[in-house]
Scaffold this motif. Structure first.
Motif, PDB file in Angstrom:
ATOM      1  N   ASP A 240      -6.568  39.527 -32.615  1.00 60.74           N
ATOM      2  CA  ASP A 240      -5.575  39.045 -32.603  1.00 60.74           C
ATOM      3  C   ASP A 240      -4.664  39.474 -32.201  1.00 60.74           C
ATOM      4  O   ASP A 240      -2.791  39.354 -32.278  1.00 60.74           O
ATOM      5  CB  ASP A 240      -4.793  37.713 -34.124  1.00 60.74           C
ATOM      6  CG  ASP A 240      -5.099  39.026 -35.174  1.00 60.74           C
ATOM      7  OD1 ASP A 240      -4.789  39.994 -35.187  1.00 60.74           O
ATOM      8  OD2 ASP A 240      -4.664  38.812 -36.393  1.00 60.74           O
ATOM      9  N   GLY A 241      -4.648  41.250 -31.714  1.00 61.07           N
ATOM     10  CA  GLY A 241      -3.996  41.950 -31.392  1.00 61.07           C
ATOM     11  C   GLY A 241      -3.057  42.592 -32.138  1.00 61.07           C
ATOM     12  O   GLY A 241      -1.900  43.952 -32.451  1.00 61.07           O
ATOM     13  N   THR A 242      -3.663  41.894 -34.157  1.00 59.12           N
ATOM     14  CA  THR A 242      -2.822  43.333 -35.031  1.00 59.12           C
ATOM     15  C   THR A 242      -3.937  44.384 -34.622  1.00 59.12           C
ATOM     16  O   THR A 242      -5.503  44.252 -35.101  1.00 59.12           O
ATOM     17  CB  THR A 242      -2.091  42.680 -36.013  1.00 59.12           C
ATOM     18  OG1 THR A 242      -3.211  41.964 -36.629  1.00 59.12           O
ATOM     19  CG2 THR A 242      -1.121  41.965 -35.619  1.00 59.12           C
ATOM     20  N   SER A 243      -3.498  45.476 -35.827  1.00 56.00           N
ATOM     21  CA  SER A 243      -4.007  46.444 -36.379  1.00 56.00           C
ATOM     22  C   SER A 243      -4.583  45.723 -37.455  1.00 56.00           C
ATOM     23  O   SER A 243      -4.505  45.163 -38.436  1.00 56.00           O
ATOM     24  CB  SER A 243      -3.592  47.608 -36.824  1.00 56.00           C
ATOM     25  OG  SER A 243      -4.539  48.525 -37.497  1.00 56.00           O
ATOM     26  N   ARG A 244      -6.230  46.393 -37.596  1.00 59.04           N
ATOM     27  CA  ARG A 244      -7.171  45.556 -38.841  1.00 59.04           C
ATOM     28  C   ARG A 244      -7.603  46.380 -40.036  1.00 59.04           C
ATOM     29  O   ARG A 244      -8.481  46.046 -40.743  1.00 59.04           O
ATOM     30  CB  ARG A 244      -8.089  45.167 -37.887  1.00 59.04           C
ATOM     31  CG  ARG A 244      -7.912  43.429 -37.759  1.00 59.04           C
ATOM     32  CD  ARG A 244      -6.765  42.412 -38.338  1.00 59.04           C
ATOM     33  NE  ARG A 244      -6.818  41.596 -37.321  1.00 59.04           N
ATOM     34  CZ  ARG A 244      -7.719  39.994 -36.954  1.00 59.04           C
ATOM     35  NH1 ARG A 244      -8.747  40.281 -38.330  1.00 59.04           N
ATOM     36  NH2 ARG A 244      -7.198  39.272 -36.757  1.00 59.04           N
ATOM     37  N   THR A 245      -6.873  47.810 -39.781  1.00 60.32           N
ATOM     38  CA  THR A 245      -6.918  48.881 -41.178  1.00 60.32           C
ATOM     39  C   THR A 245      -6.828  47.829 -42.630  1.00 60.32           C
ATOM     40  O   THR A 245      -7.992  48.075 -43.313  1.00 60.32           O
ATOM     41  CB  THR A 245      -6.042  49.917 -40.881  1.00 60.32           C
ATOM     42  OG1 THR A 245      -6.159  50.457 -38.853  1.00 60.32           O
ATOM     43  CG2 THR A 245      -5.802  51.026 -41.119  1.00 60.32           C
TER      44      THR A 245
END
Length: 164
Positions: A105-110
């Motif tokens: 979704d375009g966000t960092s998934r950390t």
């Protein structure tokens, strides 16, 4: 020719001890022993400093153990119940044991990888060296490798964020 007292330079500089004074006791020369002791202390301290540096010793690396099979099954069931997760790959002998596929979704998934670590820990599926990598499932289906499709990667045992 006879020598006079003036010709002897030592005779002028020495003084006579009065007859009624007590004799001065003579001590054996101990300077070689003292010098050896001082040198031993100096070199001993230098050796101790080299053999025991200020840094802590490196951690002992032990062979990674695998979580119990029941814990893995329970963790997989919990992960499959997560609405964001589209696919899961568990490889116990790989450098990154848990590959979790999501839609990018375009966000960092950390942060999501950290959440997955907590979920795995709740089910007893964390051992030293456990890693979770969140990957873009669309890129993976397109033939990309895990590293190039990575959206977030965390070492679960210490919370360290690893560059994808």
């Amino acid at each position: 020719m006879s020598r006079s007292k003036k010709e002897n330079p030592l005779a002028e500089k020495t003084s006579k001890v009065p007859e009624n004074s007590a004799p001065v006791p003579t001590t054996p020369k101990k300077w070689p022993v003292i010098l050896a002791a001082v040198l031993l202390l100096i070199f001993g301290a230098q050796f101790a400093r080299q053999s025991a540096p200020d840094q802590p010793p490196p951690p002992v690396v032990t062979k990674q153990t695998k979580p119990p099979a029941k814990a893995i099954l329970a963790a997989k069931e919990a992960l499959e119940a997560e609405p964001k997760i589209k696919d899961i790959l568990y490889q116990p002998d790989a450098a990154v044991q848990w590959q979790v596929g999501v839609i990018d979704d375009g966000t960092s998934r950390t942060g999501y990888a950290q959440y997955i670590c907590l979920l795995l820990a709740d089910h007893g599926a964390i051992v030293p060296g456990t890693h979770v990598r969140i990957v873009d499932i669309v890129k993976m289906k397109g033939g990309a490798n895990f590293r190039s499709a990575a959206l977030g990667h965390v070492a679960c045992d210490d919370g360290r964020v690893v560059n994808p």
